[in-house]
Enzyme design. Structure first.
Site, PDB file in Angstrom:
ATOM      1  N   CYS A 249      89.627 -35.327 -21.893  1.00 36.94           N
ATOM      2  CA  CYS A 249      90.070 -36.074 -20.684  1.00 36.94           C
ATOM      3  C   CYS A 249      90.027 -35.237 -19.412  1.00 36.94           C
ATOM      4  O   CYS A 249      89.472 -35.667 -18.393  1.00 36.94           O
ATOM      5  CB  CYS A 249      91.457 -36.665 -20.919  1.00 36.94           C
ATOM      6  SG  CYS A 249      92.779 -35.449 -21.088  1.00 36.94           S
ATOM      7  N   HIS A 299      97.593 -36.803 -20.862  1.00 36.68           N
ATOM      8  CA  HIS A 299      96.292 -37.458 -20.716  1.00 36.68           C
ATOM      9  C   HIS A 299      96.087 -37.868 -19.263  1.00 36.68           C
ATOM     10  O   HIS A 299      97.049 -38.118 -18.525  1.00 36.68           O
ATOM     11  CB  HIS A 299      96.221 -38.709 -21.613  1.00 36.68           C
ATOM     12  CG  HIS A 299      94.845 -39.291 -21.677  1.00 36.68           C
ATOM     13  ND1 HIS A 299      93.809 -38.690 -22.353  1.00 36.68           N
ATOM     14  CD2 HIS A 299      94.332 -40.443 -21.136  1.00 36.68           C
ATOM     15  CE1 HIS A 299      92.712 -39.428 -22.233  1.00 36.68           C
ATOM     16  NE2 HIS A 299      93.016 -40.513 -21.498  1.00 36.68           N
ATOM     17  N   HIS A 311      88.126 -43.147 -18.350  1.00 39.41           N
ATOM     18  CA  HIS A 311      88.578 -41.858 -18.901  1.00 39.41           C
ATOM     19  C   HIS A 311      87.713 -41.471 -20.096  1.00 39.41           C
ATOM     20  O   HIS A 311      86.913 -42.266 -20.595  1.00 39.41           O
ATOM     21  CB  HIS A 311      90.035 -41.952 -19.315  1.00 39.41           C
ATOM     22  CG  HIS A 311      90.247 -42.776 -20.546  1.00 39.41           C
ATOM     23  ND1 HIS A 311      91.180 -42.469 -21.511  1.00 39.41           N
ATOM     24  CD2 HIS A 311      89.628 -43.911 -21.009  1.00 39.41           C
ATOM     25  CE1 HIS A 311      91.147 -43.375 -22.486  1.00 39.41           C
ATOM     26  NE2 HIS A 311      90.216 -44.257 -22.194  1.00 39.41           N
TER      27      HIS A 311
END
Length: 337
Positions: A249, A299, A311
């Site tokens: 991420c 995240h 993402h």
């Protein structure tokens, strides 16, 4: 006998003439002399017979030279309406010629009447200061064009609080109209007061230009961030990955921003730390989530608008809704570079 009659008539004339003059002689009351209107022609025995012209308009403010009789009409034969004190002011409305004399019709206080023009002198009444409007809010930073007096209120009649040096900056808080002038309430150092608006100039013009340029640049980067991120959809997710062969991420975020022209840090936590929270996100801002594979911030994705973000998560880079059953509950905040 003829000579005697002439003498008696002449004597009578002298007596009558003196009597007419004495009729308006100065009257002393507590040592205050009252001015009188004398008859210029000593041989004019009857002042009642002096012809008067018609009144014409006159304007102006006059001051009495002496304590003066104000009469019902132009002439000493008329009744005294009031006694105007020496130094009192009167407003003239008309004038009239009576023989060789000129009389003014004036208003003294609540009384109106006529006075001989030689007993008054024209004066100038100071105009009242222009009324000031209520102060309204004003903001901005200003620079003094020259050494400038800062006053307790809006107007030159007010006391000087301080002198602001040429080039000194001041922060405006209010403005006020005084006649045709505008005054600013400013803070200069630790002092607060009022300055005339024409004596200062905005000091934020260059800064504003810089701000606009920065905002335009930021908008351009945000647009590139979104387009670069969307172009990478389908790229495999690889834990620790930072290239197009695979991203995690934060590696995805770092790569996208670099392609858009901005270098940022590598990890989710450092990206969180170097951004600022926003309540109304725009495309290109970051979306942070908490308590995914670890406790706390864990995240990050890129907001693209319409309640969606892109993402690197799951098996590949993809667009996901913030209402997603998994990501929705783990949403933490929006943040921006």
């Amino acid at each position: 006998m003829r000579k005697l009659v002439f003498t008696l008539l002449a004597a009578g004339s002298l007596i009558l003439s003196n009597s007419a003059t004495d009729a308006e002689a100065a009257i002393n009351s507590k040592n205050n002399a009252v001015a009188y209107e004398s008859v210029n022609n000593e041989y004019n025995l009857d002042i009642e017979q002096v012809s008067s012209g018609s009144a014409t308009k006159l304007s102006g403010t006059y001051k009495f030279k002496y304590n003066t009789n104000v009469r019902q009409d132009a002439g000493t034969k008329y009744k005294v309406v009031t006694l105007a004190k020496k130094g009192a002011t009167a407003t003239a409305t008309h004038q009239k010629k009576v023989g060789s004399q000129t009389w003014y019709k004036v208003k003294v206080g609540s009384k109106s009447g006529w006075v001989l023009n030689t007993l008054v002198s024209k004066t100038t009444v100071k105009k009242a200061a222009p009324a000031a409007s209520k102060a309204t809010a004003k903001s901005g930073t200003f620079k003094m064009k020259s050494n400038t007096n800062v006053r307790t209120d809006a107007g030159t009649k007010y006391k000087i609080v301080t002198v602001a040096k040429k080039g000194a900056t001041a922060t405006a808080t209010h403005q006020k109209k005084v006649g045709s002038q505008t005054w600013y309430k400013v803070k200069v150092g630790s002092k607060t007061g009022w300055v005339l608006s024409t004596l200062v100039t905005p000091a934020t013009a260059a800064k504003a230009s810089s701000t606009v340029k920065k905002a335009s640049s930021s908008s351009s980067i945000d647009s590139k961030v979104v387009s670069e991120a969307l172009a990478l959809r389908g790229t495999p997710y690889v834990f620790g990955g930072t290239t197009t062969r695979g991203f995690d991420c934060s590696g995805f975020i770092q790569y996208v921003f670099k392609q858009a022209g901005k270098n940022i840090s590598r990890t989710t936590l450092t990206q969180y730390a170097e951004t600022t929270a926003v309540s109304s996100p725009k495309p290109g801002d970051l979306v942070f989530f908490a308590n995914t594979y670890r406790a706390g911030i864990s995240h990050v994705g890129i907001y693209i608008g319409n309640n969606q973000f892109v993402h690197a998560g799951g098996s590949k880079a993809a667009v996901v809704s913030l209402n997603d059953s998994y990501w929705g509950p783990k949403f933490h905040s929006f943040r921006s570079y």
